[in-house]
Design a protein around this motif. Structure first.
Motif, PDB file in Angstrom:
ATOM      1  N   GLU A  65       9.387  -7.880  16.158  1.00 25.15           N
ATOM      2  CA  GLU A  65       9.471  -6.500  15.770  1.00 25.15           C
ATOM      3  C   GLU A  65      10.049  -5.966  14.666  1.00 25.15           C
ATOM      4  OE1 GLU A  65       5.996  -5.643  16.909  1.00 25.15           O
ATOM      5  OE2 GLU A  65       6.479  -3.800  15.586  1.00 25.15           O
ATOM      6  N   GLY A  66      10.448  -4.950  14.430  1.00 29.58           N
ATOM      7  CA  GLY A  66      11.737  -3.809  13.932  1.00 29.58           C
ATOM      8  C   GLY A  66      12.808  -4.270  13.432  1.00 29.58           C
ATOM      9  N   ARG A  67      12.502  -5.721  13.277  1.00 26.70           N
ATOM     10  CA  ARG A  67      13.585  -6.915  12.058  1.00 26.70           C
ATOM     11  C   ARG A  67      13.161  -7.647  10.706  1.00 26.70           C
ATOM     12  NH1 ARG A  67      16.198 -11.030  13.466  1.00 26.70           N
ATOM     13  NH2 ARG A  67      14.702 -11.533  15.105  1.00 26.70           N
ATOM     14  N   PHE A  68      11.749  -7.783  10.817  1.00 25.96           N
ATOM     15  CA  PHE A  68      10.839  -8.159   9.786  1.00 25.96           C
ATOM     16  C   PHE A  68      10.188  -7.179   9.788  1.00 25.96           C
ATOM     17  CE2 PHE A  68      11.469 -13.112  10.795  1.00 25.96           C
ATOM     18  CZ  PHE A  68      13.633 -11.862  10.894  1.00 25.96           C
ATOM     19  N   THR A  69       9.838  -7.212   8.357  1.00 25.49           N
ATOM     20  CA  THR A  69       8.830  -6.669   7.759  1.00 25.49           C
ATOM     21  C   THR A  69       7.462  -7.579   6.704  1.00 25.49           C
ATOM     22  OG1 THR A  69       9.727  -4.379   7.116  1.00 25.49           O
ATOM     23  CG2 THR A  69       8.098  -4.370   6.473  1.00 25.49           C
ATOM     24  N   MET A  70       6.653  -7.452   6.994  1.00 23.97           N
ATOM     25  CA  MET A  70       5.493  -8.056   6.368  1.00 23.97           C
ATOM     26  C   MET A  70       4.877  -7.666   4.777  1.00 23.97           C
ATOM     27  SD  MET A  70       2.379 -11.550   7.322  1.00 23.97           S
ATOM     28  CE  MET A  70       2.025 -12.073   6.054  1.00 23.97           C
ATOM     29  N   SER A  71       4.553  -7.856   4.082  1.00 23.79           N
ATOM     30  CA  SER A  71       4.269  -7.263   2.596  1.00 23.79           C
ATOM     31  C   SER A  71       3.183  -8.317   1.638  1.00 23.79           C
ATOM     32  CB  SER A  71       4.976  -6.236   1.779  1.00 23.79           C
ATOM     33  OG  SER A  71       5.768  -7.144   1.138  1.00 23.79           O
ATOM     34  N   ARG A  72       2.483  -7.470   1.031  1.00 15.53           N
ATOM     35  CA  ARG A  72       1.542  -8.518   0.473  1.00 15.53           C
ATOM     36  C   ARG A  72       1.769  -7.749  -0.987  1.00 15.53           C
ATOM     37  NH1 ARG A  72      -3.338  -6.651   2.856  1.00 15.53           N
ATOM     38  NH2 ARG A  72      -3.458  -4.972   1.618  1.00 15.53           N
ATOM     39  N   ASP A  73       0.911  -8.351  -1.723  1.00 12.22           N
ATOM     40  CA  ASP A  73       0.877  -8.010  -3.740  1.00 12.22           C
ATOM     41  C   ASP A  73      -0.515  -8.414  -4.358  1.00 12.22           C
ATOM     42  OD1 ASP A  73       0.906  -7.446  -6.340  1.00 12.22           O
ATOM     43  OD2 ASP A  73       2.891  -7.138  -6.716  1.00 12.22           O
ATOM     44  N   ASN A  74      -1.491  -7.730  -3.405  1.00 14.56           N
ATOM     45  CA  ASN A  74      -2.706  -8.824  -4.124  1.00 14.56           C
ATOM     46  C   ASN A  74      -3.069  -8.525  -5.692  1.00 14.56           C
ATOM     47  OD1 ASN A  74      -3.640  -6.837  -1.551  1.00 14.56           O
ATOM     48  ND2 ASN A  74      -4.786  -8.901  -1.881  1.00 14.56           N
ATOM     49  N   ALA A  75      -2.698  -8.095  -6.227  1.00 11.05           N
ATOM     50  CA  ALA A  75      -2.509  -8.163  -8.154  1.00 11.05           C
ATOM     51  C   ALA A  75      -1.400  -9.594  -8.076  1.00 11.05           C
ATOM     52  CB  ALA A  75      -1.823  -7.308  -8.910  1.00 11.05           C
ATOM     53  N   LYS A  76      -0.558 -10.104  -7.412  1.00 12.07           N
ATOM     54  CA  LYS A  76      -0.204 -10.935  -7.628  1.00 12.07           C
ATOM     55  C   LYS A  76      -0.148 -12.567  -6.881  1.00 12.07           C
ATOM     56  CE  LYS A  76       4.458  -9.196  -9.178  1.00 12.07           C
ATOM     57  NZ  LYS A  76       6.061  -8.945  -9.830  1.00 12.07           N
ATOM     58  N   ASN A  77      -1.342 -11.966  -5.587  1.00 13.60           N
ATOM     59  CA  ASN A  77      -1.707 -13.050  -5.508  1.00 13.60           C
ATOM     60  C   ASN A  77      -0.532 -13.685  -4.152  1.00 13.60           C
ATOM     61  OD1 ASN A  77      -4.232 -12.493  -4.961  1.00 13.60           O
ATOM     62  ND2 ASN A  77      -4.355 -14.041  -6.762  1.00 13.60           N
ATOM     63  N   THR A  78       0.169 -12.575  -3.938  1.00 11.04           N
ATOM     64  CA  THR A  78       1.776 -12.896  -3.380  1.00 11.04           C
ATOM     65  C   THR A  78       1.616 -12.224  -1.727  1.00 11.04           C
ATOM     66  OG1 THR A  78       2.600 -13.444  -4.673  1.00 11.04           O
ATOM     67  CG2 THR A  78       4.424 -13.479  -3.594  1.00 11.04           C
ATOM     68  N   VAL A  79       3.202 -12.813  -0.849  1.00  9.73           N
ATOM     69  CA  VAL A  79       2.818 -11.927   0.595  1.00  9.73           C
ATOM     70  C   VAL A  79       4.319 -12.421   0.591  1.00  9.73           C
ATOM     71  CG1 VAL A  79       1.093 -12.069   1.534  1.00  9.73           C
ATOM     72  CG2 VAL A  79       2.239 -13.943   2.052  1.00  9.73           C
ATOM     73  N   TYR A  80       5.093 -11.203   1.144  1.00  9.77           N
ATOM     74  CA  TYR A  80       6.560 -11.716   0.734  1.00  9.77           C
ATOM     75  C   TYR A  80       7.325 -11.865   2.574  1.00  9.77           C
ATOM     76  CZ  TYR A  80       6.154 -10.068  -3.618  1.00  9.77           C
ATOM     77  OH  TYR A  80       5.914 -10.698  -4.801  1.00  9.77           O
ATOM     78  N   LEU A  81       7.513 -11.990   2.909  1.00 10.13           N
ATOM     79  CA  LEU A  81       8.428 -11.385   4.215  1.00 10.13           C
ATOM     80  C   LEU A  81       9.664 -10.745   4.527  1.00 10.13           C
ATOM     81  CD1 LEU A  81       7.772 -11.565   7.717  1.00 10.13           C
ATOM     82  CD2 LEU A  81       9.113 -13.282   7.499  1.00 10.13           C
ATOM     83  N   GLU A  82       9.871  -9.780   4.208  1.00 14.24           N
ATOM     84  CA  GLU A  82      11.614  -9.057   4.389  1.00 14.24           C
ATOM     85  C   GLU A  82      12.306  -9.125   6.327  1.00 14.24           C
ATOM     86  OE1 GLU A  82      12.672  -7.736   1.201  1.00 14.24           O
ATOM     87  OE2 GLU A  82      14.530  -7.963   2.731  1.00 14.24           O
TER      88      GLU A  82
END
Length: 118
Positions: A65-82
């Motif tokens: 928590e506070g260091r990682f960020t999860m995001s999503r791009d539904n158009a690309k059917n892709t999720v990310y973990l920063e």
């Protein structure tokens, strides 16, 4: 079934950053949520973060928590973990998984290895 391919792992120094990607294909319309898990060397698999496929609900393990960020791009059917401010304890193989029913992660990727060196 949903097929998942993770990428973006590698070797990074303490305090560094990486961004993992998870590309989904197949029955993506059936996805309820996507999660990241990790398996540190010699340890059990552990939850990292999860996000619903529709909407903005996101949850994180206390350790990231506070260091990682999860995001999503539904158009690309892709999720990310920063991942920022990485620590040696973050060293693990990272997997993404999808749930078609709440709380039941049934489809898994092959994983991508992250090594944080001190």
């Amino acid at each position: 079934q949903v097929q998942l391919v993770e990428s973006g792992g590698g070797l990074v120094q303490v305090g560094g950053s990486l961004r993992l990607s998870c590309a989904a294909s197949g029955r993506t319309t059936s996805i309820y949520a996507v999660a990241w898990y990790r398996r540190p060397p010699g340890k059990e698999r552990e939850f990292v973060a999860a996000k619903t496929w529709v909407g903005s609900a996101t949850s994180y393990a206390d350790s990231v928590e506070g260091r990682f960020t999860m995001s999503r791009d539904n158009a690309k059917n892709t999720v990310y973990l920063e991942m920022n401010n990485l620590k040696p304890a973050d060293t693990a193989v990272y997997y993404c998984a999808v749930a078609r029913v709440k709380g039941r992660y049934s489809d898994w990727g092959q994983g991508t290895r992250v090594t944080v060196s001190s």
